[in-house]
Design an enzyme around this catalytic site. Structure first.
Site, PDB file in Angstrom:
ATOM      1  N   GLY A 283     -10.969  -0.285  18.915  1.00  0.00           N
ATOM      2  CA  GLY A 283      -9.635  -0.085  18.357  1.00  0.00           C
ATOM      3  C   GLY A 283      -8.538  -0.757  19.164  1.00  0.00           C
TER       4      GLY A 283
ATOM      5  N   THR B 256      -9.631   1.907   8.897  1.00  0.00           N
ATOM      6  CA  THR B 256      -9.731   1.860  10.348  1.00  0.00           C
ATOM      7  C   THR B 256     -10.409   3.098  10.875  1.00  0.00           C
ATOM      8  OG1 THR B 256      -7.568   0.810  10.283  1.00  0.00           O
ATOM      9  CG2 THR B 256      -8.410   1.430  12.439  1.00  0.00           C
TER      10      THR B 256
ATOM     11  N   ALA C 202      -1.377  10.895  12.175  1.00  0.00           N
ATOM     12  CA  ALA C 202      -2.381  11.515  11.304  1.00  0.00           C
ATOM     13  C   ALA C 202      -3.770  11.466  11.941  1.00  0.00           C
ATOM     14  CB  ALA C 202      -2.400  10.833   9.943  1.00  0.00           C
TER      15      ALA C 202
ATOM     16  N   HIS D 218       0.845  -1.193   0.000  1.00  0.00           N
ATOM     17  CA  HIS D 218       0.000   0.000   0.000  1.00  0.00           C
ATOM     18  C   HIS D 218       0.873   1.232   0.000  1.00  0.00           C
ATOM     19  CE1 HIS D 218      -2.240  -3.172   2.048  1.00  0.00           C
ATOM     20  NE2 HIS D 218      -3.253  -2.707   1.380  1.00  0.00           N
TER      21      HIS D 218
ATOM     22  N   GLY E 188      -6.274  11.163   4.822  1.00  0.00           N
ATOM     23  CA  GLY E 188      -7.011  12.374   4.448  1.00  0.00           C
ATOM     24  C   GLY E 188      -8.204  12.074   3.567  1.00  0.00           C
ATOM     25  N   ARG E 189      -7.986  11.266   2.537  1.00  0.00           N
ATOM     26  CA  ARG E 189      -9.080  10.923   1.633  1.00  0.00           C
ATOM     27  C   ARG E 189     -10.204  10.191   2.372  1.00  0.00           C
ATOM     28  NH1 ARG E 189      -7.369  10.094  -4.071  1.00  0.00           N
ATOM     29  NH2 ARG E 189      -5.399  11.168  -4.259  1.00  0.00           N
TER      30      ARG E 189
END
Lengths: 582, 582
Positions: A489, A446, A560, A217, A404-405
């Site tokens: 999580g 996630t 992030a 990825h 972000g996307r």
């Protein structure tokens, strides 16, 4: 780089439309992915595979006889949502249950497990299996923390062939787990790939160097080395995958020498000539090797070597016939010429759209709060859209650059769901739960699963029929959402996740409200704390895990998820609800 | 770029070794390429395809049932030699003749035609067919000057399916010619590819631009445009290929949307979604489209759209089953499970090695001249090796950049063949003809065929048994070699080929010797003239042709063939034969 697209935001949908059109004899589209053009016959276990896209032919390309019954197709490098996994698995399942497989990534684990639970609750036996073949992503003592890379292909194939052979669900799961236990992969990367519409690659490798232990990825390798000759690289890869050769290995192996996208067949064959020789020198017999592009990463340059140590049963499944758009072997016919099972009578539909007119009755106070939620979600959408590229850049340091996307996809779906309910007079509980469900369904990954569940839990803490909503109610709802995120999580403070911003936020909010501070001031104080805490995650040494085996390299860069959490709670402060405007 | 190799000089051999090992159930290696693992059964026409390598799965990847019986595999982007084409075709041929197909490039045309002539002379019926699908390479009025690109795949496939269906040689050739007549391709490139070991790509395309009308050997496009959206590109490609839609087109078409290497399946499917829609809007029915990487150009980024206007017969052949390493469809079995034909009993051998001990008797004068030839070839090898990269760079301006490598391969083989004969006492005729044959056999390409034939003709002008060899004999031999090159190559002075250096060389040499100048001085004078003439080719506007449809862009750059010719004749001046040394 990825140059051909219309709108980067619809790349996956556009890709799927073309794939389905070109392969209509094999596959049919369903919401969230694809299934075989013919129905799963009675008595046959359905094998559903999936994960993010960008890996063609993995995995929609291997839906067909002898392989998968369905593939869940997420956005590029992003886990599909639980809703998507559920829809595809439900469409693929016959009457003998369904095994859902993906690589071992946190988002896939969360969402595919959730889909299986929902199917099971509805009476369809459903299991999950997450492939862990990547040697580089965790030490041998922590097999279950390894991620799935090209070994996915072998494990999915074994499961598909077993189901085709008439195994029951227990037996399909059992043999697939054994295939996973017997499979090891080591990969290297020479250059990164670029997401559609992005200006820069997810990572770069210096000229004449290679990243060792690449992910699929865009995750960079775990170490870097000089680019060797093909023969030297062959030796490194063979040494790597044979380091964990089981003591009882009978000496027969399935092998996949996989090209990541821009490393072409000519190069793979040059490499294979030495790989094959070295494996023979180690006394191993290679059974029907696959040398080609099977699990790609857009146009990343790189290769991986996968070995599965075979027993008799695994070998017979590996050699079994298959007939899919991208992988065909053995004595098989065109899918459209099959007589055994029925063509699907009509396109499978998504869940029925919510009748938004039938929203539950709500008190004025709850409707007022619902309007505030809609306004807050709109502010979040503006802030996240503005920062999407930067969030992706931060995420790419140790992960796949999709944060972000994914957040923008999620919040956009949440805004739409919330707005339509609020416009029909819904209360805050209905609006928040709908927003959460939409976020989880559309964002995938996630973060999509966690934000979706968190918003839903917050909504469930509130109600549509309260006479008033207090600051304490808001604080309690935030805490409820957070507790759910912790539960799902399985992370803790200091693990370098969104919790490192979210927990300080909730603590400061509670304390301030406890001191009698008004909600807006308390929220401001808490958001500032979240912002500070998010930036401080740069200093953390993260707990590596399934989703982020390479997270250690992120030291010096904030997380992030924590940054986007802080961004969201801060953006709410700029919200002007109708009341405030009026 | 191409990163994985051992020695760039053996890249093709190493690639073939790996390919054969990974696909041993399908194919067997023969000198010059591959054939099916099983013998061609009695009564079946053999279909042999080929060309330079670097295009996988084209074309060794499609050797198998329903497709090719053999593939001639040249070096990267270089025509195989006539010897290689002959060996593969001979190994593939059963008793019903052989059709040899390639794209329409000068080197392939020369060498494959020569191989077919040799087979025919030996009693095996052999035909050739050169595919001309590339719209961009010449106007519609000059169809036979167009080159073959991804349309090769369709035409080869139709021929292979026809042969499998039991057509005789006339019928296979006839339907394959009709397939070629009905096939059109238009392609675009986004980035160039890099040969193994090279430091720079064969061409570059500026960021956010595309070359329209790309070749598949690194030839740049015929024009340049801004990179459009996928939908806009689809419209351009569809408009392009449908511009030559035949009036009697029944409305059914075979379509190949081909990726060149680094433009991945996800992008191809996005593009296909629009291509498919546009074709339907034009009233066309697409029959079993192929969307994928079928004729690549190493890791070049780009795509091409091929359309074949079908009649009933072409459609049934296009849809027929196939079972090859890289292309499988329909109801077929594994090659190794076939019962119909025999496994090859042993590896096919190259022509028996020459018994160099049995060289014809030679006079001392002829042996002395032979030694001078060996020394001259050694000097040429040194000079060509030093200049190989520069020659490739010049060649890449309008062609495929293989000139330097090809010349080095050829001269090296010539040196070896000449040396072994001379060491056994051979005369100059034997040494020169052996050198020519070896050059042609190993170099491949147009230049290999021309240099090989030229050296052989020069050798035939001389003899092994002359009492003396005069300067006039040398001049006559040079002229004989040149006449042969003119006859085979069909070029004239001013066409921007090696003749522009070679003809002035021969003229000046003859004139000087006619004036009584000694050989060394005359050669010096002639070599200087060749050098000047070679550089002057920069000013020529070349005659474009099959091999060089884009040659017009070479104005300002000298011709690589002329430069290397001048280099060769100049290098001979630095030669020190044993006599001179002694």
């Amino acid at each position: 780089m990825t140059r051909l697209f219309n709108d980067p935001a619809t790349f996956t949908e556009d890709m799927l439309a073309g794939f389905l059109d070109a392969n209509s004899g094999y596959v049919a589209g369903v919401p969230g992915g694809v299934v075989r053009a013919r129905e799963t016959p009675p008595g046959k276990v359905a094998v559903v595979v999936g994960g993010g896209s960008g890996h063609y032919p993995a995995f929609c390309g291997v839906v067909g006889r002898g392989f998968a019954d369905g593939a869940v197709v997420g956005n590029i490098f992003t886990s599909p949502s639980a809703q998507e996994a559920y829809t595809v698995a439900k469409a693929a399942a016959g009457d003998a249950g369904v095994l859902i497989l993906s690589g071992n990534y946190a988002g896939d684990v969360l969402n595919f497990t959730s889909a299986a639970q929902r199917l099971t609750a509805e009476g369809t036996a459903a299991r999950v299996l997450f492939v862990t073949d990547d040697l580089a992503s965790a030490p041998a003592a922590e097999l279950d923390r390894r991620r799935g890379v090209a070994g996915d292909f072998v494990v999915f194939r074994v499961a598909g062939a077993a189901a085709e052979a008439g195994y029951d669900l227990d037996a399909v799961e059992k043999v697939a787990r054994r295939a996973n236990d017997c499979t090891r992969t080591l990969g290297v990367a020479f250059s990164g790939c670029t997401l559609p519409g992005a200006q820069t690659p997810l990572f770069t490798v210096p000229d004449r160097r290679m990243g060792v232990g690449l992910g699929i990825h865009g995750e960079p390798g775990v170490s870097e080395a000089a680019l060797p000759s093909a023969a030297d690289l062959a030796a490194q890869l063979v040494d790597g995958v044979l380091a964990e050769r089981p003591a009882n290995c009978a000496g027969r192996i399935a092998v996949v020498l996989n090209g990541l996208g821009a490393t072409k067949y000519e190069e793979l064959f040059v490499l294979w000539a030495t790989v094959s020789k070295l494996l023979a020198e180690r006394g191993l017999t290679v059974v029907e090797p696959e040398v080609g592009e099977l699990v790609t990463s857009l146009d990343m340059a790189g290769v991986s070597l996968t070995v599965t140590f075979l027993d008799e049963e695994l070998e017979s499944l590996w050699r079994a016939p298959a007939d899919t758009p991208a992988y065909r072997k053995g004595l098989v016919g065109l899918a459209q010429e099959e007589g055994g099972s029925r063509l699907r009578s009509q396109a499978v539909q998504d869940d029925a759209p919510v009748e938004v007119a039938q929203v539950p009755h709500a008190t004025p106070a709850s409707r007022h709060a619902a309007a505030a939620v809609v306004a807050a979600l709109n502010s979040m959408r503006t802030a996240l859209t503005r920062s999407a590229e930067e969030l992706g850049r931060i995420d790419a340091v140790a992960g796949d650059g999709d944060h972000g996307r994914g957040m923008v996809k999620g919040v956009t779906a949440a805004v739409e769901a919330a707005t339509s309910r609020a416009e029909h007079g819904a209360g805050v509980a209905t609006v928040l739960t709908a927003a959460g469900d939409a976020w989880a369904a559309k964002a995938g990954g996630t973060s999509g699963a966690l934000w979706g569940a968190g918003l839903r839990a917050a909504g469930e803490r509130l109600t549509d029929v309260v006479p008033t909503i207090t600051a304490q109610d808001v604080s309690d709802a935030v805490r409820c959402g957070l507790d759910t995120i912790v539960t799902i999580g399985k992370a803790a403070l200091g693990d370098k996740t969104l919790l490192d911003a979210a927990l300080p936020f909730a603590d400061v909010l509670e304390a301030a409200i406890g001191r009698g501070t008004d909600l807006r001031s308390a929220w401001n104080e808490a958001a500032t704390a979240a912002h500070t805490a998010a930036l401080a995650t740069a200093d953390l040494v993260p707990k590596t895990g399934r989703a982020r085996p390479l997270a250690a390299r992120s030291v010096g860069t904030p997380d992030a998820g924590a940054v986007s959490y802080a961004l969201c709670v801060q953006s709410v402060l700029s919200t002007r609800t109708k009341e405030q405007v009026g």
